[in-house]
Design an enzyme around this catalytic site. Structure first.
Site, PDB file in Angstrom:
ATOM      1  CE  LYS A 149      37.360  71.468  48.188  1.00  0.00           C
ATOM      2  NZ  LYS A 149      37.160  70.240  48.974  1.00  0.00           N
TER       3      LYS A 149
ATOM      4  CD  GLN B  44      41.454  67.708  44.113  1.00  0.00           C
ATOM      5  OE1 GLN B  44      42.254  68.536  43.713  1.00  0.00           O
ATOM      6  NE2 GLN B  44      40.377  67.414  43.429  1.00  0.00           N
TER       7      GLN B  44
ATOM      8  N   GLY C 155      34.369  67.260  43.226  1.00  0.00           N
ATOM      9  CA  GLY C 155      32.911  67.303  43.132  1.00  0.00           C
ATOM     10  C   GLY C 155      32.449  68.293  44.166  1.00  0.00           C
ATOM     11  CG  HIS C 156      33.846  71.762  44.498  1.00  0.00           C
ATOM     12  ND1 HIS C 156      34.702  72.806  44.295  1.00  0.00           N
ATOM     13  CD2 HIS C 156      34.624  70.732  44.933  1.00  0.00           C
ATOM     14  CE1 HIS C 156      35.940  72.432  44.571  1.00  0.00           C
ATOM     15  NE2 HIS C 156      35.917  71.164  44.951  1.00  0.00           N
TER      16      HIS C 156
ATOM     17  CG  ASP D 222      34.614  65.012  49.219  1.00  0.00           C
ATOM     18  OD1 ASP D 222      34.575  65.664  48.167  1.00  0.00           O
ATOM     19  OD2 ASP D 222      34.884  63.794  49.263  1.00  0.00           O
TER      20      ASP D 222
END
Ligand code: GDP
Ligand code: IMO
Ligand code: MG
Length: 426
Positions: free
Chosen positions: A16, A223, A40-41, A13
């Site tokens: 990215k 990650q 979750g990007h 988080d």
């Protein structure tokens, strides 16, 4: 052309998705090399926030191909939902996406196994996102898995049923765990038909042909380094190699073809899920960082644990990844802090540690800090790093000197535009 890599240096988080989106105009292909829907990007532009889980973060830019590599694990249901969310934006997303035939499939029973295993661990649970990541990678290395390429085989249902039967015998070992496979299996079977409409390719060939043709490629990590299966805070990690080496195995790119490695970190630090976090703040300062940074998971909504930036941890991540440039994210979150702290080393059992040691799980790690004066002004509207307050420049310079890598980007807000180039100092 060489393949550049962008990956997280902390516990995920880091931002990215935002930076991949910002950099995409410089590239022809964006390629995810590991992880799956545990990621979750978040991308933000034109007032809209998008969250991607499996689809690479280059999808919104015209003329760019997005590759889901062999190292990724795919849940067809989540993938379909992601595609659905792209529909209102009226672009031909199918034309911008290719998927490796060798990417593994997350089956409904993988999710059940994840949930059963976590429940059985009780207070020792990893804090998994429960997306079936661990069991899917276990079947991959156990040589039982199903891959995207299998979807096109006439024997697919036979293989699927055999694996599900195997999973049921494992689930029998969790007598307290109730489940209903059909609940997730029905949408899963529908979703594989959607997945089959996308272009499945021999991705290692695809990417190496692109390299030969001089295409510019950015590999997007998921990650973070401290969640890497080998180098992270094991066992509180994910089940893939999140580090630069994962690009080689997750895409079929030779080590000699790796170019720039862009390492991303927050101006502070967060972690979601269980496991050690030496600079965690269990007090009102940590609470303030969480509030100012809106630190809640993009995938699960869980509150993220917050703390100060940690030099031994970052140095370790830079070493493992061969980072050539850094992006410092969320500097604006510290806009209202009078004092900003940086952990310079740890004390464990009276001994000084300047690096990240093997055991941080079962020992007391005391972080030692150096304090910096906060800048106490709004950085979110800055358009150039030259205009940044002196205290922020000092903070960046201090980190660059200690980490021995240039910080080429300083991010001061979630929007694409809130991104400052700092190539001058580089
Ligand atoms: P990722 O998993 O590394 O892509 O990061 P996430 O998207 O899970 O979490 C990063 C969060 O921070 C998202 O909500 C982003 O919109 C947000 N974000 C990214 N960069 C910045 C920044 O510089 N400042 C602020 N305030 N938010 C940011
Ligand atoms: P992005 O790509 C932050 C964490 C989980 C848990 C551990 C194992 O958005 O940075 P898993 O679901 O893989 O079995 O969970 O890893 N985790 C993440 N934390 N960001 C992520 O991805 C994460 N993906 C997994 O919280 O502690
Ligand atoms: Mg995330």
């Amino acid at each position: 052309m060489k393949v550049d890599v962008l990956l997280g240096l902390q516990w995920g988080d880091e931002g990215k998705g935002k930076i991949v989106d910002v950099l995409t105009p410089e590239y022809d292909i964006i390629a995810r090399f590991q992880g799956g829907p545990n990621a979750g990007h978040t991308l933000e532009f034109e007032g809209i926030k998008h969250v991607l889980h499996t689809i690479p973060s280059g999808i919104f830019r015209e003329g760019v191909m997005n590759l889901v590599g062999n190292g990724v694990v795919i849940d067809p249901v989540i993938f379909q939902a992601e595609l659905e969310k792209l529909k209102p934006f009226n672009f031909d997303y199918k034309a911008r996406l290719v998927i490796s035939k060798k990417a593994h499939l997350i089956l409904p029973t993988h999710r059940l196994l994840d949930a059963a295993s976590e429940a059985a661990k009780g207070k020792d649970k990893i804090g998994s996102t429960l997306k079936g990541i661990g069991p899917t990678y276990m079947d991959k290395t156990g040589r039982n898995g199903l891959r995207v390429g299998d979807l096109f085989s006439p024997k697919f249902m036979e293989k699927y049923n055999a694996l599900v039967e195997k999973h049921k015998t494992i689930l029998d070992h969790y007598p307290d765990f109730d489940y209903d496979i059909s609940e997730y299996e029905t949408p899963w079977m529908k979703a594989i038909e959607v997945l089959k409409e996308l272009k499945a390719v021999d991705s290692e060939q695809f990417i190496n042909d692109a390299i030969k043709a001089g295409k510019k490629i950015l590999a997007e990590g998921a990650q973070g380094t401290m969640l890497d299966i080998d180098f992270g805070t094991y066992p509180f990690v994910t089940s893939s190699n999140t580090v630069t080496a994962g690009t080689c195995t997750g895409l079929g790119v030779a080590p000699t073809k790796i170019g720039n490695v862009i390492g991303i970190f927050k101006a502070y630090c967060t972690r979601v899920g269980s496991g050690p976090f030496p600079t965690e703040l269990d007090d009102e300062v940590g609470e303030r960082i969480r509030k100012e940074g809106f630190e809640f998971g993009a995938t699960t909504g869980r509150p993220r644990r917050c703390g100060w930036v940690d030099l031994p941890q970052l140095k370790y991540a830079i070493m493992i990844n061969g980072v050539s440039e850094l992006s410092m994210m969320k500097a604006d979150v510290l806009d209202k802090f009078d004092t900003i702290r940086v952990c310079t080393h740890y004390m464990i059992d009276g001994e000084r540690y300047d690096y990240f040691p093997y055991d941080v799980n079962d020992v007391e790690v005391t972080p030692i800090y150096e304090d910096f004066k906060g800048w106490n002004c709004d950085t979110t509207k800055l358009s150039s790093f030259d205009d940044a307050p002196k205290e922020l420049k000092d903070y960046v310079l201090y980190l660059e000197r200690n980490l021995e890598v240039p910080i080429t980007v300083v991010s001061v807000g979630p929007d694409r535009k809130q991104t400052l180039n700092n190539k001058v100092l580089a």
